[in-house]
Enzyme design. Structure first.
Site, PDB file in Angstrom:
ATOM      1  N   GLU B  64       0.817  -1.206   0.000  1.00  0.00           N
ATOM      2  CA  GLU B  64       0.000   0.000   0.000  1.00  0.00           C
ATOM      3  C   GLU B  64       0.851   1.257   0.000  1.00  0.00           C
ATOM      4  O   GLU B  64       1.921   1.296   0.610  1.00  0.00           O
ATOM      5  CB  GLU B  64      -0.888   0.035   1.247  1.00  0.00           C
ATOM      6  N   LYS B  77       3.529   6.949   2.998  1.00  0.00           N
ATOM      7  CA  LYS B  77       4.151   5.750   3.547  1.00  0.00           C
ATOM      8  C   LYS B  77       3.959   4.600   2.585  1.00  0.00           C
ATOM      9  O   LYS B  77       2.885   4.438   2.005  1.00  0.00           O
ATOM     10  CB  LYS B  77       3.528   5.406   4.902  1.00  0.00           C
ATOM     11  N   ARG B 120       3.950   4.991  16.282  1.00  0.00           N
ATOM     12  CA  ARG B 120       2.784   5.859  16.064  1.00  0.00           C
ATOM     13  C   ARG B 120       1.488   5.113  16.293  1.00  0.00           C
ATOM     14  O   ARG B 120       0.485   5.704  16.705  1.00  0.00           O
ATOM     15  CB  ARG B 120       2.835   6.550  14.699  1.00  0.00           C
ATOM     16  N   GLN B 148       3.663  -5.562  18.465  1.00  0.00           N
ATOM     17  CA  GLN B 148       3.115  -4.269  18.877  1.00  0.00           C
ATOM     18  C   GLN B 148       2.922  -4.161  20.397  1.00  0.00           C
ATOM     19  O   GLN B 148       2.742  -3.050  20.941  1.00  0.00           O
ATOM     20  CB  GLN B 148       1.771  -4.077  18.144  1.00  0.00           C
ATOM     21  N   VAL B 232      -6.842  -3.035  17.925  1.00  0.00           N
ATOM     22  CA  VAL B 232      -5.757  -2.669  17.016  1.00  0.00           C
ATOM     23  C   VAL B 232      -5.606  -3.679  15.878  1.00  0.00           C
ATOM     24  O   VAL B 232      -5.271  -3.326  14.756  1.00  0.00           O
ATOM     25  CB  VAL B 232      -4.420  -2.560  17.798  1.00  0.00           C
ATOM     26  N   GLY B 233      -5.864  -4.953  16.180  1.00  0.00           N
ATOM     27  CA  GLY B 233      -5.521  -6.008  15.224  1.00  0.00           C
ATOM     28  C   GLY B 233      -6.474  -6.163  14.056  1.00  0.00           C
ATOM     29  O   GLY B 233      -6.082  -6.650  13.001  1.00  0.00           O
ATOM     30  N   ASP B 235      -7.653  -4.877  11.110  1.00  0.00           N
ATOM     31  CA  ASP B 235      -7.209  -3.704  10.362  1.00  0.00           C
ATOM     32  C   ASP B 235      -7.165  -3.917   8.854  1.00  0.00           C
ATOM     33  O   ASP B 235      -6.549  -3.145   8.136  1.00  0.00           O
ATOM     34  CB  ASP B 235      -5.850  -3.238  10.861  1.00  0.00           C
ATOM     35  N   SER B 300      -9.257   0.925  15.692  1.00  0.00           N
ATOM     36  CA  SER B 300      -8.053   1.490  15.071  1.00  0.00           C
ATOM     37  C   SER B 300      -7.637   0.713  13.826  1.00  0.00           C
ATOM     38  O   SER B 300      -7.530  -0.515  13.848  1.00  0.00           O
ATOM     39  CB  SER B 300      -6.926   1.435  16.116  1.00  0.00           C
TER      40      SER B 300
END
Lengths: 363, 363
Positions: B64, B77, B120, B148, B232-233, B235, B300
């Protein structure tokens, strides 16, 4: 600090190393090689992921990301376009690019692409002329003698056998620079005072000017039958070089219609204006030049696959040439889940060797 | 060869230099600083160019490009996601990023971002918890103890005052690694045998597992009232961690709804499932936590603006820290229209000093 493993490093081709690579191979040889690479990729065109370029526009310029993939290798180019940069002594266009392995996502090579883009743009023009220009073309008119002009001239010489280049620019200093740079390279170089003069006897007419607004570098009455026009400079919305009457008399060939209808000369024409995709000509699926009186026009805007071909070519020459540096760009913990532990171990070694210089990573 | 001018060089932060920078600043201090930066950018959210990320998918992963711009500075990024990479000892996710000047299009900094993304991501979680978690939260459950986990734990300690972290992973070796890495850092670290045990007494529950398929790491009966969940995971499309019944009982906060509805936990919900944009809470335009019994959930997925904030922070620390190399990445001819002449002059100097090593460009 423990030395990172091999996979932490990404080969980087700097501007200096790109220049050395070009000179090592030879500019004309490299043009011929690049045409071979781009032709090979154009022949397998349907296989590529043809994402539109992602543009971030501002009042005075644009920054673009141009990705593509053939399913095995991924490539993208970062490129800007800022016409007012030259006033500050900066390049209008700068670029760099990356190749990565589709199977792992790991980068394979990072490279400067300002020089490489100039080379691939000229190689693509010469490739189009090879397939579309009249047989035995010997004379090219070069309208616009800026940063791209010498590359176009030498590509046409190496790939199409052009013997004479006739130069015209609204700025005589640009023409003088071009004459100087092309001296002693086996081309008959003729500086001209008008575009009309430059086009005398030319079978190939290349326009590559930097005007940002809709411009009319060539009008219809200037163009005779039986020529090939290579329109390089009209390459973004609002930037064209040819009067639309020329387009109506020509058979127009393009890279990727979806992109060319927005950025190329044909942005002046209706959405259904007929065009032929150049890759289809090369793959034997569409007709190129039919007869000697036809006007063929390559409406070049530059496409991601050409950058991909050029990057792959440079990558293929890296090991032989040794003209690269290794960049410590990929975090490579001994245990993939232990990124934090890798940072911690850096601390231990920081304490152990506090005097180690901070910028000693490149090898 | 003539030495390139200043503008030919782009500062590059290698993995080694990023680790040194993190250790120089201190991980916890850096988390606090990053939250300050991200909050400042979230407050001016409407000003940013929010292009969707450009993904190139293959059977086994994705590459990406994530660009954004605040009108003055542009950033992007490059990031891959290849879950099967760990089998070959490679990272699932690697990343690098670039900042550029919108006014000229010239790059300002190239940086590794595998480590920076970990930082971040944790900082963004801690920022969300700061605005959404119950007051005086002291205990966090950390479900998933991979790459993480330690970053999340230390961010929550530094930013939210978490004192105890309760760890659970289906692989006890991951938990053991996490315990080891967090030793002596001022946190009470409790390894647990089940997710339920880890959640005992926790006001903040963070899930960060690497399962690719729709997984149910947390079911509804495991979640009591008055907690903040930091998911978080989950995603990417097809990757979720929470049972949808939890989403129905929660107030869900997201970064960028257009992206989260495709990639986040809420991909399980209808397109009109109500969410609040986190930036609006921080800018005072939307309510965060209303009462002590509410379940808040930060879904997230990671957004380009967070990378932008992190890159700008690193860039602001470069001159002081000296932890970078200069890359000869931008072709910089003396006369912008004379790119070809620049290559020619390289030839003259090549002849003059044939023994100069090819890879001596980095300074």
């Amino acid at each position: 600090m423990l030395k990172p493993s091999r996979q932490a490093y990404v080969p980087f081709v700097s501007v200096e190393n790109m220049m050395r690579l070009v000179l090592h191979i030879g500019i004309e040889k490299m043009m011929v090689d690049l045409v071979t690479e781009i032709e090979a990729d154009f022949k397998r065109w349907p296989l590529f992921d043809k994402t539109p370029r992602v543009a971030s526009h501002s009042d005075i310029g644009v920054i673009e990301l141009m990705p593509t993939s053939d399913g095995q290798t991924y490539g993208f180019k970062y490129v800007n376009g800022h016409p007012s940069n030259t006033k500050q002594g900066l390049q209008t266009v700068t670029a760099f690019g990356l190749l990565a392995d589709v199977a792992t996502g790991y980068p394979l090579m990072l490279s400067e692409m300002t020089i490489l883009t100039a080379l691939r743009t000229a190689a693509t023009s010469a490739m189009a002329a090879k397939w579309l220009a009249p047989r035995d073309s010997k004379v090219m008119a070069m309208i616009g003698n800026g940063a791209q002009a010498e590359f176009q001239a030498l590509a046409m010489k190496a790939v199409c056998g052009i013997e004479e280049v006739r130069l015209y620019d609204i700025d005589p200093a640009a023409t003088a620079k071009c004459v100087r740079n092309l001296e002693g390279r086996g081309l008959n170089v003729v500086p001209c005072k008008t575009a009309e003069e430059a086009m005398q006897g030319a079978q190939i007419i290349t326009t590559c000017t930097a005007d940002k607004q809709y411009a009319t570098i060539l009008t219809d009455n200037m163009i005779g039958s039986g020529v090939h026009i290579n329109a390089v400079g009209g390459d973004c919305p609002g930037k064209t070089e040819l009067h639309k009457d020329i387009l109506l008399r020509s058979d127009v060939f393009v890279e990727y219609p979806e992109q060319t209808r927005i950025e190329g000369e044909i942005q002046q024409m209706p959405a259904d204006f007929p065009v032929t995709e150049l890759w289809q000509v090369i793959a034997g699926q569409a007709e190129g030049r039919r007869d000697a009186r036809q006007i063929t026009l390559f409406d070049s805007v530059g496409f991601a696959i050409e950058d991909f071909s050029a990057l792959r070519y440079v990558h293929s020459r890296l090991k032989d040439s040794g003209r690269y540096q290794d960049l410590d760009m990929i975090a490579d913990p001994d245990e993939p889940r232990d990124l934090f532990g890798m940072v911690l171990r850096a601390q231990q070694s920081e304490v152990a060797s506090p005097t180690k210089p901070a910028s000693a990573t490149a090898v």
